[in-house]
Design a protein around this motif. Structure first.
Motif, PDB file in Angstrom:
ATOM      1  N   ARG A 225       0.820  -1.204   0.000  1.00 44.91           N
ATOM      2  CA  ARG A 225       0.000   0.000   0.000  1.00 44.91           C
ATOM      3  C   ARG A 225       0.860   1.262   0.000  1.00 44.91           C
ATOM      4  O   ARG A 225       0.478   2.277  -0.586  1.00 44.91           O
ATOM      5  CB  ARG A 225      -0.925  -0.024   1.216  1.00 44.91           C
ATOM      6  CG  ARG A 225      -1.951  -1.135   1.137  1.00 44.91           C
ATOM      7  CD  ARG A 225      -2.758  -1.279   2.400  1.00 44.91           C
ATOM      8  NE  ARG A 225      -3.635  -2.445   2.319  1.00 44.91           N
ATOM      9  CZ  ARG A 225      -4.472  -2.802   3.271  1.00 44.91           C
ATOM     10  NH1 ARG A 225      -4.550  -2.096   4.394  1.00 44.91           N
ATOM     11  NH2 ARG A 225      -5.240  -3.874   3.127  1.00 44.91           N
ATOM     12  N   SER A 226       2.012   1.192   0.640  1.00 43.72           N
ATOM     13  CA  SER A 226       2.907   2.360   0.646  1.00 43.72           C
ATOM     14  C   SER A 226       3.473   2.607  -0.747  1.00 43.72           C
ATOM     15  O   SER A 226       3.553   3.758  -1.209  1.00 43.72           O
ATOM     16  CB  SER A 226       4.035   2.136   1.658  1.00 43.72           C
ATOM     17  OG  SER A 226       3.532   2.028   2.966  1.00 43.72           O
ATOM     18  N   TYR A 227       3.888   1.520  -1.425  1.00 46.56           N
ATOM     19  CA  TYR A 227       4.368   1.669  -2.805  1.00 46.56           C
ATOM     20  C   TYR A 227       3.262   2.260  -3.690  1.00 46.56           C
ATOM     21  O   TYR A 227       3.501   3.149  -4.502  1.00 46.56           O
ATOM     22  CB  TYR A 227       4.789   0.308  -3.365  1.00 46.56           C
ATOM     23  CG  TYR A 227       6.150  -0.169  -2.918  1.00 46.56           C
ATOM     24  CD1 TYR A 227       7.227   0.728  -2.828  1.00 46.56           C
ATOM     25  CD2 TYR A 227       6.378  -1.515  -2.619  1.00 46.56           C
ATOM     26  CE1 TYR A 227       8.488   0.278  -2.429  1.00 46.56           C
ATOM     27  CE2 TYR A 227       7.635  -1.961  -2.229  1.00 46.56           C
ATOM     28  CZ  TYR A 227       8.682  -1.060  -2.129  1.00 46.56           C
ATOM     29  OH  TYR A 227       9.930  -1.498  -1.740  1.00 46.56           O
ATOM     30  N   ARG A 228       2.057   1.759  -3.520  1.00 48.65           N
ATOM     31  CA  ARG A 228       0.951   2.235  -4.349  1.00 48.65           C
ATOM     32  C   ARG A 228       0.656   3.706  -4.073  1.00 48.65           C
ATOM     33  O   ARG A 228       0.385   4.479  -5.003  1.00 48.65           O
ATOM     34  CB  ARG A 228      -0.293   1.384  -4.079  1.00 48.65           C
ATOM     35  CG  ARG A 228      -1.468   1.661  -5.037  1.00 48.65           C
ATOM     36  CD  ARG A 228      -2.552   0.640  -4.825  1.00 48.65           C
ATOM     37  NE  ARG A 228      -3.034   0.662  -3.438  1.00 48.65           N
ATOM     38  CZ  ARG A 228      -3.678  -0.342  -2.858  1.00 48.65           C
ATOM     39  NH1 ARG A 228      -3.883  -1.476  -3.528  1.00 48.65           N
ATOM     40  NH2 ARG A 228      -4.088  -0.236  -1.630  1.00 48.65           N
ATOM     41  N   ALA A 229       0.714   4.106  -2.818  1.00 49.46           N
ATOM     42  CA  ALA A 229       0.457   5.501  -2.456  1.00 49.46           C
ATOM     43  C   ALA A 229       1.503   6.440  -3.050  1.00 49.46           C
ATOM     44  O   ALA A 229       1.208   7.607  -3.334  1.00 49.46           O
ATOM     45  CB  ALA A 229       0.426   5.644  -0.937  1.00 49.46           C
ATOM     46  N   LEU A 230       2.722   5.940  -3.248  1.00 43.64           N
ATOM     47  CA  LEU A 230       3.796   6.755  -3.830  1.00 43.64           C
ATOM     48  C   LEU A 230       3.810   6.674  -5.358  1.00 43.64           C
ATOM     49  O   LEU A 230       4.689   7.256  -6.001  1.00 43.64           O
ATOM     50  CB  LEU A 230       5.148   6.295  -3.277  1.00 43.64           C
ATOM     51  CG  LEU A 230       5.398   6.579  -1.781  1.00 43.64           C
ATOM     52  CD1 LEU A 230       6.694   5.918  -1.322  1.00 43.64           C
ATOM     53  CD2 LEU A 230       5.459   8.081  -1.519  1.00 43.64           C
ATOM     54  N   GLY A 231       2.876   5.920  -5.935  1.00 45.16           N
ATOM     55  CA  GLY A 231       2.821   5.790  -7.385  1.00 45.16           C
ATOM     56  C   GLY A 231       3.838   4.813  -7.937  1.00 45.16           C
ATOM     57  O   GLY A 231       4.089   4.795  -9.154  1.00 45.16           O
ATOM     58  N   MET A 232       4.412   3.978  -7.084  1.00 47.57           N
ATOM     59  CA  MET A 232       5.417   2.996  -7.518  1.00 47.57           C
ATOM     60  C   MET A 232       4.685   1.702  -7.841  1.00 47.57           C
ATOM     61  O   MET A 232       4.715   0.723  -7.099  1.00 47.57           O
ATOM     62  CB  MET A 232       6.462   2.820  -6.420  1.00 47.57           C
ATOM     63  CG  MET A 232       7.084   4.168  -5.996  1.00 47.57           C
ATOM     64  SD  MET A 232       8.153   4.082  -4.532  1.00 47.57           S
ATOM     65  CE  MET A 232       9.605   3.312  -5.220  1.00 47.57           C
ATOM     66  N   THR A 233       3.980   1.701  -8.972  1.00 45.50           N
ATOM     67  CA  THR A 233       3.043   0.629  -9.311  1.00 45.50           C
ATOM     68  C   THR A 233       3.709  -0.723  -9.521  1.00 45.50           C
ATOM     69  O   THR A 233       3.148  -1.753  -9.151  1.00 45.50           O
ATOM     70  CB  THR A 233       2.245   1.013 -10.564  1.00 45.50           C
ATOM     71  OG1 THR A 233       3.166   1.328 -11.625  1.00 45.50           O
ATOM     72  CG2 THR A 233       1.366   2.234 -10.293  1.00 45.50           C
ATOM     73  N   GLN A 234       4.883  -0.740 -10.112  1.00 43.97           N
ATOM     74  CA  GLN A 234       5.544  -2.019 -10.362  1.00 43.97           C
ATOM     75  C   GLN A 234       5.956  -2.690  -9.058  1.00 43.97           C
ATOM     76  O   GLN A 234       5.740  -3.892  -8.862  1.00 43.97           O
ATOM     77  CB  GLN A 234       6.767  -1.825 -11.262  1.00 43.97           C
ATOM     78  CG  GLN A 234       7.456  -3.126 -11.679  1.00 43.97           C
ATOM     79  CD  GLN A 234       6.513  -4.057 -12.438  1.00 43.97           C
ATOM     80  OE1 GLN A 234       5.906  -3.655 -13.429  1.00 43.97           O
ATOM     81  NE2 GLN A 234       6.364  -5.297 -11.959  1.00 43.97           N
ATOM     82  N   LEU A 235       6.536  -1.911  -8.151  1.00 47.89           N
ATOM     83  CA  LEU A 235       6.926  -2.466  -6.856  1.00 47.89           C
ATOM     84  C   LEU A 235       5.695  -2.899  -6.059  1.00 47.89           C
ATOM     85  O   LEU A 235       5.720  -3.919  -5.361  1.00 47.89           O
ATOM     86  CB  LEU A 235       7.737  -1.434  -6.067  1.00 47.89           C
ATOM     87  CG  LEU A 235       9.160  -1.185  -6.567  1.00 47.89           C
ATOM     88  CD1 LEU A 235       9.797  -0.021  -5.817  1.00 47.89           C
ATOM     89  CD2 LEU A 235      10.013  -2.445  -6.410  1.00 47.89           C
ATOM     90  N   ALA A 236       4.614  -2.133  -6.179  1.00 45.29           N
ATOM     91  CA  ALA A 236       3.372  -2.500  -5.499  1.00 45.29           C
ATOM     92  C   ALA A 236       2.848  -3.828  -6.039  1.00 45.29           C
ATOM     93  O   ALA A 236       2.417  -4.705  -5.274  1.00 45.29           O
ATOM     94  CB  ALA A 236       2.337  -1.397  -5.660  1.00 45.29           C
ATOM     95  N   ALA A 237       2.897  -4.008  -7.351  1.00 41.48           N
ATOM     96  CA  ALA A 237       2.421  -5.251  -7.968  1.00 41.48           C
ATOM     97  C   ALA A 237       3.301  -6.425  -7.577  1.00 41.48           C
ATOM     98  O   ALA A 237       2.808  -7.528  -7.289  1.00 41.48           O
ATOM     99  CB  ALA A 237       2.392  -5.088  -9.488  1.00 41.48           C
TER     100      ALA A 237
END
Length: 270
Positions: A225-237
Motif C-alpha cells: 500500500r505504501s508503494y501504491r500511495a507513492l505511485g510505484m506501481t511495479q513495486l506494489a504489484a
C-alpha cells in the motif's frame, strides 16, 4: 575567660550524654537476633506466601548474612530476587540476580537465575497501564524484551535439559513474534500518517530480520500500500504477488483491515 568556657562545656556534656542514651534506648531490637537460620527462612517464606514482600525481603537479607557460605544463603539470594520481582521492584531483582550469578557461577541454581532474569524483563515490557490501553509487548519499547530473550537463550543453550527450558523456549518464540510485530506497529503508524517512505523502510527491516512470524503478513500489506500511495506501481504489484503466494487467503488481498483489538492478552497463553 577559659574557666567560664570550661564551665559551659561541663554543663552541656550531661545533656549530650542523656541524648545519646535516649537515642540508644529508642533503637529497635532485631527480633531475629536469636533465631536460627532455618527459622528466618521459614518466616520469610511465610511472608512471601502472604504477599508481604516488603517484610520478606529484609528477612532474606538477614539470612544471607547469618548463613553466609552455605547453600541456604544462596537460596536466600534467589528468593529475595523473586520477592523483589513480585513486589514490582524489577531493578532490584535484576541487581540481585546479577550479583548471584557473579558470586556463584557454578551454582546448580544458575538455570533458575537465568530463567528468573528472563521473567523479570519479560513482564517489565507490559507496563503498569497496559491492561487499560490493551497494549502488548509489540506496542512498547523493546529493550527489555531483547534482554529477556538473551537470558532465555542463554538458559536454553547452557541448560537444554533444565526444567525451565521448555517454558523459556516458548517465551522466546513469543518475544521474536513480538519484536517483529513491533516493527509492523511502527510501520502502520507511519503509513496511517502518510509517511510512506518511513513505512517502507520499517516493513523492509521486519521482512529482512524475521522469518516465519505472523506479523510479516501485515508487513507485506503495508509495503504494497505504501508503494501504491507513492505511485510505484511495479513495486506494489511485485509485493502483492509475494503476498498472494505467501498468504493466499489473506484478508489484506481483499482490501480488508485486520483488527487486533479483539485479541486477548498474551499472558493467557500461560
Amino acid at each position: 575567660m577559659l574557666r567560664a568556657k570550661l564551665s559551659a562545656v561541663a554543663r552541656v556534656m550531661p545533656i549530650l550524654g542523656l541524648a545519646v542514651l535516649a537515642g540508644c534506648s529508642s533503637t529497635p531490637d532485631d527480633p531475629t537476633a536469636n533465631w536460627s537460620p532455618n527459622r528466618i527462612y521459614s518466616e520469610a517464606r511465610d511472608e512471601v506466601s502472604a504477599g508481604s514482600y516488603d517484610k520478606a525481603i529484609p528477612l532474606f537479607e538477614r539470612l544471607e548474612g547469618r548463613a553466609a557460605g552455605t547453600p541456604l544463603a544462596q537460596q536466600a539470594q534467589l528468593e529475595k530476587a523473586h520477592a523483589h520481582h513480585k513486589a514490582g521492584e524489577q531493578a532490584q531483582a535484576l541487581a540481585t540476580l546479577d550479583r548471584f550469578m557473579k558470586l556463584h557461577p557454578a551454582s546448580p541454581a544458575i538455570d533458575y537465575a537465568l530463567y528468573l532474569k528472563g521473567l523479570v524483563n519479560f513482564n517489565d515490557n507490559l507496563g503498569l497501564f497496559s491492561f487499560i490501553s490493551r497494549q502488548d509487548l509489540s506496542e512498547r519499547d523493546q529493550k527489555a524484551a531483547k534482554e529477556s530473550f538473551e537470558a532465555f537463550k542463554e538458559l536454553a543453550t547452557r541448560f537444554p535439559d533444565s526444567r525451565y527450558t521448555p517454558d523459556a523456549r516458548a517465551r522466546m518464540t513469543y518475544i521474536v513474534n513480538s519484536l517483529a510485530q513491533y516493527e509492523v506497529h511502527v510501520a502502520r503508524y507511519y503509513y496511517r500518517r502518510g509517511a510512506y517512505v518511513a513505512a517502507i523502510n520499517r516493513t523492509q527491516s521486519a521482512l529482512a530480520e524475521y522469518q516465519d512470524v505472523p506479523a510479516l503478513e501485515e508487513a507485506l500489506a503495508i509495503l504494497q500500500r505504501s508503494y501504491r500511495a507513492l505511485g510505484m506501481t511495479q513495486l506494489a504489484a511485485d509485493t502483492r504477488r509475494v503476498l498472494e503466494k505467501t498468504y493466499p487467503g489473506s484478508a489484506y488481498l481483499r482490501g480488508e483491515e485486520v483488527s487486533r483489538a479483539g485479541q486477548g492478552p498474551w499472558w493467557k497463553l500461560w
